[in-house]
Design an enzyme around this catalytic site. Structure first.
Site, PDB file in Angstrom:
ATOM      1  N   ALA A  65       0.873  -1.170   0.000  1.00  0.00           N
ATOM      2  CA  ALA A  65       0.000   0.000   0.000  1.00  0.00           C
ATOM      3  C   ALA A  65       0.914   1.224   0.000  1.00  0.00           C
ATOM      4  CB  ALA A  65      -0.871  -0.014   1.244  1.00  0.00           C
ATOM      5  N   GLY A 111       0.514  -5.000   0.859  1.00  0.00           N
ATOM      6  CA  GLY A 111      -0.689  -5.045   0.020  1.00  0.00           C
ATOM      7  C   GLY A 111      -0.448  -5.709  -1.321  1.00  0.00           C
ATOM      8  N   GLU A 114      -0.697  -9.327  -0.630  1.00  0.00           N
ATOM      9  CA  GLU A 114      -2.126  -9.605  -0.423  1.00  0.00           C
ATOM     10  C   GLU A 114      -2.889  -9.609  -1.752  1.00  0.00           C
ATOM     11  OE1 GLU A 114      -2.148  -6.382   2.587  1.00  0.00           O
ATOM     12  OE2 GLU A 114      -3.397  -7.768   3.742  1.00  0.00           O
ATOM     13  N   GLU A 134       4.486  -5.394   7.241  1.00  0.00           N
ATOM     14  CA  GLU A 134       3.726  -4.360   7.965  1.00  0.00           C
ATOM     15  C   GLU A 134       4.235  -4.114   9.376  1.00  0.00           C
ATOM     16  OE1 GLU A 134       2.382  -6.657   6.044  1.00  0.00           O
ATOM     17  OE2 GLU A 134       0.911  -5.697   4.718  1.00  0.00           O
TER      18      GLU A 134
HETATM   19  N1  COA Z   1       4.648   3.083  -0.596  1.00  0.00           N
HETATM   20  C1  COA Z   1       5.058   4.239  -1.128  1.00  0.00           C
HETATM   21  N2  COA Z   1       6.189   4.361  -1.828  1.00  0.00           N
HETATM   22  C2  COA Z   1       6.936   3.257  -2.007  1.00  0.00           C
HETATM   23  C3  COA Z   1       6.568   2.020  -1.482  1.00  0.00           C
HETATM   24  C4  COA Z   1       5.353   1.949  -0.746  1.00  0.00           C
HETATM   25  N3  COA Z   1       4.908   0.798  -0.222  1.00  0.00           N
HETATM   26  N4  COA Z   1       7.522   1.109  -1.806  1.00  0.00           N
HETATM   27  C5  COA Z   1       8.447   1.772  -2.534  1.00  0.00           C
HETATM   28  N5  COA Z   1       8.093   3.072  -2.652  1.00  0.00           N
HETATM   29  C6  COA Z   1       8.823   4.128  -3.363  1.00  0.00           C
HETATM   30  C7  COA Z   1      10.040   4.606  -2.569  1.00  0.00           C
HETATM   31  O1  COA Z   1       9.643   5.544  -1.593  1.00  0.00           O
HETATM   32  C8  COA Z   1      10.857   5.209  -3.678  1.00  0.00           C
HETATM   33  O2  COA Z   1      10.301   6.459  -4.018  1.00  0.00           O
HETATM   34  P1  COA Z   1      11.273   7.751  -4.289  1.00  0.00           P
HETATM   35  O3  COA Z   1      12.142   7.323  -5.450  1.00  0.00           O
HETATM   36  O4  COA Z   1      10.328   8.839  -4.612  1.00  0.00           O
HETATM   37  O5  COA Z   1      12.049   7.924  -3.037  1.00  0.00           O
HETATM   38  C9  COA Z   1      10.585   4.276  -4.864  1.00  0.00           C
HETATM   39  O6  COA Z   1       9.354   3.627  -4.560  1.00  0.00           O
HETATM   40  C10 COA Z   1      11.652   3.225  -5.061  1.00  0.00           C
HETATM   41  O7  COA Z   1      11.797   2.508  -3.847  1.00  0.00           O
HETATM   42  P2  COA Z   1      13.212   2.337  -3.082  1.00  0.00           P
HETATM   43  O8  COA Z   1      12.916   2.083  -1.639  1.00  0.00           O
HETATM   44  O9  COA Z   1      14.119   3.462  -3.416  1.00  0.00           O
HETATM   45  O10 COA Z   1      13.741   1.000  -3.777  1.00  0.00           O
HETATM   46  P3  COA Z   1      14.770  -0.073  -3.174  1.00  0.00           P
HETATM   47  O11 COA Z   1      15.151  -0.952  -4.297  1.00  0.00           O
HETATM   48  O12 COA Z   1      15.842   0.606  -2.407  1.00  0.00           O
HETATM   49  O13 COA Z   1      13.911  -0.916  -2.105  1.00  0.00           O
HETATM   50  C11 COA Z   1      11.937  -2.107  -1.326  1.00  0.00           C
HETATM   51  C12 COA Z   1      12.839  -1.716  -2.532  1.00  0.00           C
HETATM   52  C13 COA Z   1      10.724  -2.814  -1.873  1.00  0.00           C
HETATM   53  C14 COA Z   1      12.720  -3.037  -0.404  1.00  0.00           C
HETATM   54  C15 COA Z   1      11.549  -0.839  -0.544  1.00  0.00           C
HETATM   55  O14 COA Z   1      11.014   0.117  -1.481  1.00  0.00           O
HETATM   56  C16 COA Z   1      10.526  -1.051   0.532  1.00  0.00           C
HETATM   57  O15 COA Z   1      10.841  -1.571   1.589  1.00  0.00           O
HETATM   58  N6  COA Z   1       9.251  -0.625   0.273  1.00  0.00           N
HETATM   59  C17 COA Z   1       8.188  -0.689   1.250  1.00  0.00           C
HETATM   60  C18 COA Z   1       7.682  -2.082   1.403  1.00  0.00           C
HETATM   61  C19 COA Z   1       6.600  -2.130   2.474  1.00  0.00           C
HETATM   62  O16 COA Z   1       6.835  -1.903   3.635  1.00  0.00           O
HETATM   63  N7  COA Z   1       5.373  -2.454   2.030  1.00  0.00           N
HETATM   64  C20 COA Z   1       4.268  -2.607   2.917  1.00  0.00           C
HETATM   65  C21 COA Z   1       3.475  -1.368   3.004  1.00  0.00           C
HETATM   66  S1  COA Z   1       2.126  -1.587   4.106  1.00  0.00           S
END
Ligand code: COA
Length: 258
Positions: A65, A111, A114, A134
């Site tokens: 999400a 999400g 999910e 989460e």
């Molecule tokens: N919500 C909003 N933005 C998200 C996102 C999310 N769930 N997941 C990734 N993004 C965005 C990042 O903020 C970043 O945006 P920016 O370039 O404007 O800063 C962009 O997507 C790229 O992500 P980034 O974190 O730079 O990539 P990465 O390769 O370093 O890491 C992940 C990849 C998937 C490990 C990491 O993005 C992450 O942990 N995301 C969240 C996962 C999460 O907790 N999901 C559950 C949400 S309830």
């Protein structure tokens, strides 16, 4: 027509690509609304026989999400986000009368995991990663993850995934039963299309009833009774007559969905 989704129809298969690659296809409000409207159309559109859900780019299916929308939410807002999302999208996907397959092409987190779990089954690329992170954010899954994951992988593996927030790679996801199949990314969509073409050759009403019955799986007597009713319903269809006749006449059936 949609700002966060790409769609393409070919041979009765609609491929839906979640299209916010710069945010790893995170599910924001607009995306949930657009997916909801699209599935309403898909339910009604006779030209669509099956659905593939995938993510844009080669890095993420859906990374969760959209966390940037969380700040403004209090307890009521959080509950509403989860309830609306489940009703508008996740339940509609799970109960779709046409097969919905997740082609998981990278991160499927929160999400996103999910969303894949709500589909009827999952095919993943070798770089796929699944997880429910989460707890890292001080929350729990709200789009049905705690319920669908436990059904799929069993109680103890679900507990571990949900409590640690750790990701599993594609190989472990296959071992856990999250992904039915793992293939190189280049052939992910063609593999899913091939599976769907096999399903397309079967009687559509029977396929719909399989989805209904499996979704009504119940340890108690109810699931069995439900199956008995649906089995009976098949016997009033033209396709049932055609299927049996074709077998006895040693020819391919010509199913019409009636
Ligand atoms: N919500 C909003 N933005 C998200 C996102 C999310 N769930 N997941 C990734 N993004 C965005 C990042 O903020 C970043 O945006 P920016 O370039 O404007 O800063 C962009 O997507 C790229 O992500 P980034 O974190 O730079 O990539 P990465 O390769 O370093 O890491 C992940 C990849 C998937 C490990 C990491 O993005 C992450 O942990 N995301 C969240 C996962 C999460 O907790 N999901 C559950 C949400 S309830």
């Amino acid at each position: 027509m949609y700002t966060t989704l790409l769609t393409e129809i070919s041979e009765g298969i609609i491929t839906i690509t979640i299209n916010r690659p710069d945010k790893l296809n995170a599910l924001n409000r607009t995306l949930i609304e657009e997916l909801s409207a699209l599935f309403d159309n898909i339910y009604k559109d006779a030209a669509v026989r099956s659905i593939i859900l995938t993510g844009a780019g080669n890095k993420a299916f859906v990374a969760g999400a959209d966390i940037s929308e969380f700040n403004e939410l209090d307890a009521t807002g959080g509950e509403e986000l989860a309830r609306k999302g489940q009703q508008m999208v996740f339940d509609k996907i799970e109960n779709c009368p046409k097969p919905v397959i997740a082609a998981v092409n990278g991160f499927a987190l929160g999400g996103g995991c999910e969303l894949a779990l709500a589909c009827h089954f999952i095919v993943a690329s070798e770089n796929a990663r699944f997880g429910q992170p989460e707890v890292n954010l001080g929350i729990i899954p709200g789009y049905g993850g705690t319920q669908r994951l436990v059904q799929l992988v069993g109680r103890n593996r679900a507990m571990q995934l949900l409590m640690t927030g750790e990701m599993v790679d594609a190989k472990d996801a296959e071992t856990y039963g999250i992904a039915n199949k793992v293939v190189p990314q280049e052939i992910l969509l063609s593999t899913v299309k091939q599976l769907l073409m096999t399903i397309h050759s079967k009687a559509p009403l029977a396929v719909s009833k399989v989805i209904e019955c499996v979704n009504n799986f119940d340890h108690n007597q109810q699931g069995y009774d439900f199956e008995i009713r649906k089995f009976g319903e098949c016997f009033s269809t033209e396709d049932k007559k055609e299927g049996a006749s074709a077998f006895l006449e040693k020819r391919k059936p010509n199913f019409t969905g009636r």
